[in-house]
Design an enzyme around this catalytic site. Structure first.
Site, PDB file in Angstrom:
ATOM      1  N   LYS A  14      29.937  36.146  34.933  1.00 32.98           N
ATOM      2  CA  LYS A  14      31.142  36.776  34.406  1.00 32.98           C
ATOM      3  C   LYS A  14      32.217  36.925  35.479  1.00 32.98           C
ATOM      4  CE  LYS A  14      28.942  40.510  32.931  1.00 32.98           C
ATOM      5  NZ  LYS A  14      27.489  40.278  33.110  1.00 32.98           N
ATOM      6  N   ARG A  91      29.389  47.254  27.170  1.00 30.39           N
ATOM      7  CA  ARG A  91      27.981  46.944  27.364  1.00 30.39           C
ATOM      8  C   ARG A  91      27.110  47.617  26.317  1.00 30.39           C
ATOM      9  NH1 ARG A  91      28.472  45.521  33.049  1.00 30.39           N
ATOM     10  NH2 ARG A  91      26.527  44.647  33.850  1.00 30.39           N
ATOM     11  N   ARG A 130      21.950  35.908  45.103  1.00 26.51           N
ATOM     12  CA  ARG A 130      23.131  36.723  45.397  1.00 26.51           C
ATOM     13  C   ARG A 130      22.749  37.936  46.244  1.00 26.51           C
ATOM     14  NH1 ARG A 130      26.590  38.838  40.374  1.00 26.51           N
ATOM     15  NH2 ARG A 130      24.827  40.235  40.162  1.00 26.51           N
ATOM     16  N   ARG A 136      23.983  43.023  47.696  1.00 29.01           N
ATOM     17  CA  ARG A 136      24.238  44.012  46.656  1.00 29.01           C
ATOM     18  C   ARG A 136      22.960  44.777  46.352  1.00 29.01           C
ATOM     19  NH1 ARG A 136      27.374  42.437  41.122  1.00 29.01           N
ATOM     20  NH2 ARG A 136      25.698  43.657  40.179  1.00 29.01           N
ATOM     21  N   ARG A 147      17.485  45.668  34.674  1.00 24.93           N
ATOM     22  CA  ARG A 147      18.816  45.300  34.174  1.00 24.93           C
ATOM     23  C   ARG A 147      18.703  44.320  33.018  1.00 24.93           C
ATOM     24  NH1 ARG A 147      21.276  43.342  39.586  1.00 24.93           N
ATOM     25  NH2 ARG A 147      23.089  42.709  38.371  1.00 24.93           N
TER      26      ARG A 147
HETATM   27  P1  ATP Z   1      27.664  39.534  36.584  1.00 25.08           P
HETATM   28  O1  ATP Z   1      26.630  39.048  37.547  1.00 25.08           O
HETATM   29  O2  ATP Z   1      27.650  38.675  35.315  1.00 25.08           O
HETATM   30  O3  ATP Z   1      29.011  39.628  37.174  1.00 25.08           O
HETATM   31  P2  ATP Z   1      26.249  42.156  36.632  1.00 25.08           P
HETATM   32  O4  ATP Z   1      25.565  42.750  35.435  1.00 25.08           O
HETATM   33  O5  ATP Z   1      25.378  41.624  37.697  1.00 25.08           O
HETATM   34  O6  ATP Z   1      27.265  41.057  36.100  1.00 25.08           O
HETATM   35  P3  ATP Z   1      28.192  44.306  37.107  1.00 25.08           P
HETATM   36  O7  ATP Z   1      28.947  43.998  35.870  1.00 25.08           O
HETATM   37  O8  ATP Z   1      28.901  44.232  38.372  1.00 25.08           O
HETATM   38  O9  ATP Z   1      26.980  43.317  37.362  1.00 25.08           O
HETATM   39  O10 ATP Z   1      27.517  45.771  36.889  1.00 25.08           O
HETATM   40  C1  ATP Z   1      26.705  46.376  37.861  1.00 25.08           C
HETATM   41  C2  ATP Z   1      26.166  47.725  37.374  1.00 25.08           C
HETATM   42  O11 ATP Z   1      27.256  48.645  37.118  1.00 25.08           O
HETATM   43  C3  ATP Z   1      25.398  47.706  36.043  1.00 25.08           C
HETATM   44  O12 ATP Z   1      24.045  47.353  36.202  1.00 25.08           O
HETATM   45  C4  ATP Z   1      25.591  49.158  35.553  1.00 25.08           C
HETATM   46  O13 ATP Z   1      24.719  50.056  36.199  1.00 25.08           O
HETATM   47  C5  ATP Z   1      27.006  49.501  35.995  1.00 25.08           C
HETATM   48  N1  ATP Z   1      27.990  49.190  34.926  1.00 25.08           N
HETATM   49  C6  ATP Z   1      28.954  48.229  34.980  1.00 25.08           C
HETATM   50  N2  ATP Z   1      29.660  48.193  33.827  1.00 25.08           N
HETATM   51  C7  ATP Z   1      29.131  49.150  33.016  1.00 25.08           C
HETATM   52  C8  ATP Z   1      29.389  49.595  31.694  1.00 25.08           C
HETATM   53  N3  ATP Z   1      30.346  49.042  30.927  1.00 25.08           N
HETATM   54  N4  ATP Z   1      28.643  50.622  31.180  1.00 25.08           N
HETATM   55  C9  ATP Z   1      27.689  51.188  31.912  1.00 25.08           C
HETATM   56  N5  ATP Z   1      27.374  50.812  33.150  1.00 25.08           N
HETATM   57  C10 ATP Z   1      28.070  49.804  33.726  1.00 25.08           C
HETATM   58 MG    MG Z   2      30.107  41.082  38.001  1.00 23.70          MG
END
Ligand code: ATP
Ligand code: MG
Length: 192
Positions: A14, A91, A130, A136, A147
């Site tokens: 994303k 989400r 990553r 991270r 997750r």
């Molecule tokens: P990607 O790799 O596709 O960019 P990702 O799921 O690895 O996505 P982020 O979108 O950066 O990572 O989100 C990291 C963390 O932040 C999530 O696991 C969650 O704990 C929190 N978070 C982010 N967005 C939301 C949301 N809309 N509602 C609740 N928690 C969120």
């Molecule tokens: Mg992200």
């Protein structure tokens, strides 16, 4: 206005595709993950709350997340006027309903949902890689499993929510970054 939700599991790409989209279409990018990580880095009160949830691979509670998003939208009213890429939000169904209401209040709505579809084994590999490169905190094997569970239970139902509204566009999320971006652009160019 072009309001695009970029949707997919953790590690689906994303953030990567959002960066390319904002450059090409000059949209305003809201990554809720970036907003939260920035708060953690700056040591804010919100950051302290968010860190506990993120480290466990859990979602930040809906009411808190919705108010954060409303604040970001309000603080960036001018840039958001062209359109927004929502990355990492919504989400949950409750977040999607709140987003619909927020956009309606501002006289607009979700234009399309671009869903990056990537097989689970690939997601795990990408996230672990990553974690090694960027350090991270939530990109480790234990948190990743959580997750992915959270994604399946709470986030994946949104596909249905948006499919019913005719807004969901599935994108094959495997392959070269530029090829995936080409598939997204074909969808975006066909909008409105
Ligand atoms: P990607 O790799 O596709 O960019 P990702 O799921 O690895 O996505 P982020 O979108 O950066 O990572 O989100 C990291 C963390 O932040 C999530 O696991 C969650 O704990 C929190 N978070 C982010 N967005 C939301 C949301 N809309 N509602 C609740 N928690 C969120
Ligand atoms: Mg992200």
């Amino acid at each position: 206005m072009l309001n695009i939700v970029i949707f997919g599991a953790p590690g689906s790409g994303k953030g990567t595709q959002s960066d390319k989209l904002i450059e090409k279409y000059r949209l305003f990018h809201i990554s809720t993950g970036d907003v939260l990580r920035d708060n953690i880095k700056r040591g804010t009160e919100l950051g302290a709350i968010a860190k506990d949830y993120i480290d466990k691979g859990q979602l930040i509670p809906d009411d808190l997340m919705v108010s954060i998003l409303a604040d970001v939208l309000d603080a960036n009213r001018e840039q958001a006027r062209v359109g927004v890429i929502f990355d990492g939000f919504p989400r949950t169904i409750a977040q999607a309903q709140a987003l619909d209401a927020m956009l309606a209040e501002r006289g607009t709505g979700v234009t399309a949902v671009v869903g990056l579809e990537v097989p689970e084994e690939e997601l795990v590999q990408r996230i672990l890689l990553r974690g090694k490169l960027s350090g991270r905190a939530d990109d480790n094997l234990e948190t990743v499993k959580n997750r992915l569970d959270v994604y399946h239970n709470q986030t994946a139902p949104l596909r249905d929510y948006y499919q019913k509204q005719g807004l969901y566009r599935a994108i094959e999320g495997l392959g070269a970054i530029d090829d995936i971006f080409g598939r997204i652009c074909a969808v975006v160019d066909a909008l409105d």
